[in-house]
Design an enzyme around this catalytic site. Structure first.
Site, PDB file in Angstrom:
ATOM      1  N   GLU A 109       3.477   7.718  -6.514  1.00  0.00           N
ATOM      2  CA  GLU A 109       3.102   6.807  -5.374  1.00  0.00           C
ATOM      3  C   GLU A 109       2.203   7.439  -4.392  1.00  0.00           C
ATOM      4  O   GLU A 109       1.538   6.790  -3.807  1.00  0.00           O
ATOM      5  CB  GLU A 109       4.706   6.488  -4.834  1.00  0.00           C
ATOM      6  CG  GLU A 109       5.476   5.448  -5.564  1.00  0.00           C
ATOM      7  CD  GLU A 109       6.116   6.118  -6.514  1.00  0.00           C
ATOM      8  OE1 GLU A 109       6.453   7.499  -6.665  1.00  0.00           O
ATOM      9  OE2 GLU A 109       6.759   5.450  -7.349  1.00  0.00           O
ATOM     10  N   HIS A 121      17.504   2.246  -2.902  1.00  0.00           N
ATOM     11  CA  HIS A 121      16.833   1.031  -3.336  1.00  0.00           C
ATOM     12  C   HIS A 121      16.707  -0.277  -2.508  1.00  0.00           C
ATOM     13  O   HIS A 121      16.470  -1.212  -3.125  1.00  0.00           O
ATOM     14  CB  HIS A 121      17.169   0.722  -4.785  1.00  0.00           C
ATOM     15  CG  HIS A 121      16.621   1.698  -6.038  1.00  0.00           C
ATOM     16  ND1 HIS A 121      16.887   2.801  -5.969  1.00  0.00           N
ATOM     17  CD2 HIS A 121      15.546   1.388  -6.799  1.00  0.00           C
ATOM     18  CE1 HIS A 121      16.342   3.483  -6.940  1.00  0.00           C
ATOM     19  NE2 HIS A 121      15.295   2.563  -7.374  1.00  0.00           N
TER      20      HIS A 121
END
Ligand SMILES: Cc1ncc(C[n+]2csc(CCOP(=O)(O)OP(=O)(O)O)c2C)c(N)n1
Ligand SMILES: [Mg+2]
Lengths: 330, 328
Positions: free
Chosen positions: B64, B133
């Site tokens: 990322e 998450h």
């Protein structure tokens, strides 16, 4: 090389005279690594660099005036006084960014090459970074992607042996930086970074590979920084490198002296070298005069250059909306 | 595109379908638009490949931090990437490049470069995902100059705002709430249906209280408003649609009418959008307020895993009704 050297020397004079605010990271000693690499590029190729940013645009052929004005934070600076010493990016010669976040420019260069690949143009990108940046995750992640997609990028490590005071030996599990390339499936080459011809030849081979679609190369140019990491930095305690070592490098490993000697040996006459030296001195003097006489940016221009597409409520754009509204978010 | 009775032609789509349609139409319109993300080729990407070939959609390795920088570099060098960061909690890994590079490079180079890029961040907050998450990190990025941030809540809005984001010349972050994905709505078929970034929308008119609902919080807000209507309490609902720049004027005009304001969102309490709106109202509209501003939001506690703990964690219909009643 001489342009970088004289530019830095003038910069240091101006810095000591109080005309240059902020930190000042000089490239003195590293000129061959920079210039040898840049000479292998075409005018439309792109480059990203680091906090030690002055040499990169000069190596790529930038005019000195706007660079010196930027060091002084002036309105005519190449970045309009928004970048300064660590960020001398000159897009007109292909420098798209100089990142003072160590390792931050490596993905940007990789993406620039990715853009060229997707657009199917034969431009390459050259990415300068230091030995310290090799230990960032961005180095690992970016080299992996560049290799995976055979991106037209050349990674040039200006290995001056130190990240501020921390040596390669103190910080690298594998101090032979070029060996890391194998882990990503790309060639890694070490070159004498004080020898401008050697850096040029090595980089040119990498550029040819990249332009042919054969992917990236890691070039490690072993070099040495003659000045302190940053002129404003005071380093306490025992010196992290010996004075003798610094002096020996200045005496025996100065890339400009080495190349000058070689040119004379090859029959270039001293007269023509002096003419170049004179030209460079003139250009640097002119740059300093230009920078000193350039005005400071006006306070009302503070929000300029924030956005390409300005929006209501956001700080004003370059296009004429300089007003800071009491009710705006500024 | 107009029908015979001069109304724009509409089609009924879910939020997610409208979003995908916006991307496809913009890819068709501008060959510089490319899609990038993890596993993107499998999740819906196969149709994109069939249509545009594999040079326009790219599967990213799990990097990322650097694929975000790669997309930024590509934007600088002539592409218009739409980068899917998958789950909003992963944006922290990408945040160095978004903040230190994408938001700053234009300014720091004195306007020499542009970074036309869209970051998609999905806030999968509920469904026992647990704290790593389930984040809704938009407040962090609101504090960064140089970024535009949108959070549309209807099918028509996501389509029009997504298109505006892709056509915009600067970095735009899109915070989606997947709980909105299945919601259907009428969407203009005009390929140039654009909704300007920075404009709020009044989703329901009312006189007694103003509710500003952010992103996925619009769902419980509408449930609460419908229940309150049955008690003859008239609530005005504003969806800012863009979090940065926030449309102060639309909120102020509503508060001028109601004098009462509740901000509903799923962000944590400290320094969230509600806090910003409260500060703006205190500075610019203090005299309009009859009662204190209230916030219905997530507490300053991490999102729990167990459904028993998660159930009332985010803004609920009941909590919203309670807040409205407190102001009356
Ligand atoms: C992410 C980040 N960490 C730390 C620093 C502070 N810092 C500035 S320069 C530098 C050393 C960089 O070493 P190297 O990459 O070898 O480049 P050099 O200065 O030797 O040219 C450090 C640690 C920074 N600017 N960015
Ligand atoms: Mg170093």
């Amino acid at each position: 090389m001489l342009r970088i050297r004289r530019f830095e020397e003038e910069g240091i004079r101006q810095f000591n005279g109080g005309k240059i605010p902020g930190p000042f990271h000089s490239s003195v000693g590293q000129e061959a690594a920079i210039v040898g690499a840049c000479l292998a590029l075409r005018y439309d190729d792109t480059v990203t660099g680091t906090h030690r940013s002055h040499g990169h645009p000069i190596g790529k052929g930038a005019h000195l005036n706007a660079l010196m004005a930027e060091l002084m934070g002036k309105e005519d600076g190449i970045c309009k006084g928004r970048g300064g010493s660590m960020h001398l990016a000159d897009r007109s010669v292909g420098i798209i960014s100089e990142s003072a976040i160590v390792g931050g420019g490596i993905p940007i260069a990789t993406g620039c090459a990715f853009g060229a690949k997707v657009r199917r143009i034969d431009q390459v990108t050259l990415c300068f970074f230091g030995d310290g940046a090799v230990n960032q995750g961005t180095f690992h992640e970016s080299l992996n992607m560049a290799s995976l997609w055979k991106l037209p990028v050349i990674y040039v490590c200006e290995n001056n042996g130190f990240a501020i005071t921390t040596s390669v030996a103190q910080s690298h599990g594998q101090p032979d930086i070029a060996l890391r390339a194998a882990g990503y499936g790309m060639p890694g080459v070490t070159v004498d970074g004080q020898d401008v011809s050697a850096v040029y030849t090595t980089t040119a081979e990498a550029v040819t590979r990249a332009r042919a679609g054969d992917g990236p190369t890691l070039v490690v140019a072993n070099t040495y920084r003659f000045d302190e990491h940053d002129f404003r930095l005071v380093i306490p305690g025992e010196p992290y490198r010996s004075i003798e070592d610094v002096e020996a490098h200045k005496r025996d490993r100065d890339p400009i002296l080495l190349y000058r000697t070689r040119l004379i040996e090859e029959g270039v006459n001293d007269q023509s070298l002096r003419a170049i030296e004179y030209e460079v001195a003139k250009a640097v003097k002119q740059a300093a005069e230009f920078a000193l006489s350039s005005p400071m940016p006006r306070p009302e221009t503070l929000p300029d250059y924030m956005f390409n597409s300005p929006l209501p409520g956001h700080c004003g754009p370059a296009a004429g909306q300089h007003r800071i509204d009491r009710h705006a978010n500024c | 595109m107009q029908t015979a009775d001069n109304k724009p032609a509409m089609t009924r789509l879910t939020y997610l379908e409208a979003l995908v349609q916006a991307q496809i139409e913009e890819m068709e319109r501008d060959e510089r638009v490319v899609l990038m993300g993890e596993d993107i080729l499998v999740f819906g990407g196969d149709t994109v490949v069939q249509r545009f070939g594999n040079n326009r959609i790219w599967n990213m390795p799990i990097s990322e931090g650097s694929f975000t920088g790669l997309a930024i570099g590509a934007a600088i060098n002539g592409l218009r990437p739409v980068l899917d960061l998958t789950t909003a909690s992963f944006i922290y890994l990408a945040s160095d490049q978004i903040i230190n590079q994408a938001s700053k490079l234009r300014y720091m180079t004195g306007g020499q470069i542009d970074i036309p890029i869209v970051f998609r961040c999905c806030m999968h907050s509920v469904g026992a995902k647990a704290a790593q998450h389930a984040d809704r990190p938009y407040p962090f990025f609101m504090n960064v100059p140089g970024l535009k941030i949108i959070s549309p809540t209807t099918a028509a809005d996501i389509k029009g705002l997504m298109k505006s984001a892709i056509r915009d010349g600067d970095p735009v972050l899109v915070f989606e709430d997947p709980r909105l994905w299945p919601l259907k709505g009428d969407v203009p078929t005009d390929p140039d249906h654009l909704i300007p970034i920075g404009k709020a929308d009044v989703k329901r008119e009312g006189n007694d209280v103003t509710l500003v609902a952010i992103a996925g919080a619009i769902r419980p807000t509408m449930e609460a408003v419908n229940a309150l209507a049955e008690e003859s309490i008239s609530v005005e609902v504003i969806d800012p649609r863009t979090l940065k720049p926030l449309d102060h004027e639309t909120i102020k005009s509503s508060v001028a009418k109601t004098g009462r304001l509740v901000v509903v969102e799923n962000g944590h309490r400290v320094c969230n959008v509600g806090a910003e709106i409260a500060a703006v109202m205190a500075e610019e509209a203090f005299d309009l307020l009859k009662r204190p501003i209230l916030r219905v939001c997530a507490p300053d506690i991490h999102v729990p895993f167990s459904p028993a703990l998660e159930k009332d964690f985010f803004a609920t219909k009941e909590r919203i009704i309670t807040a409205v009643l407190r102001l009356l």
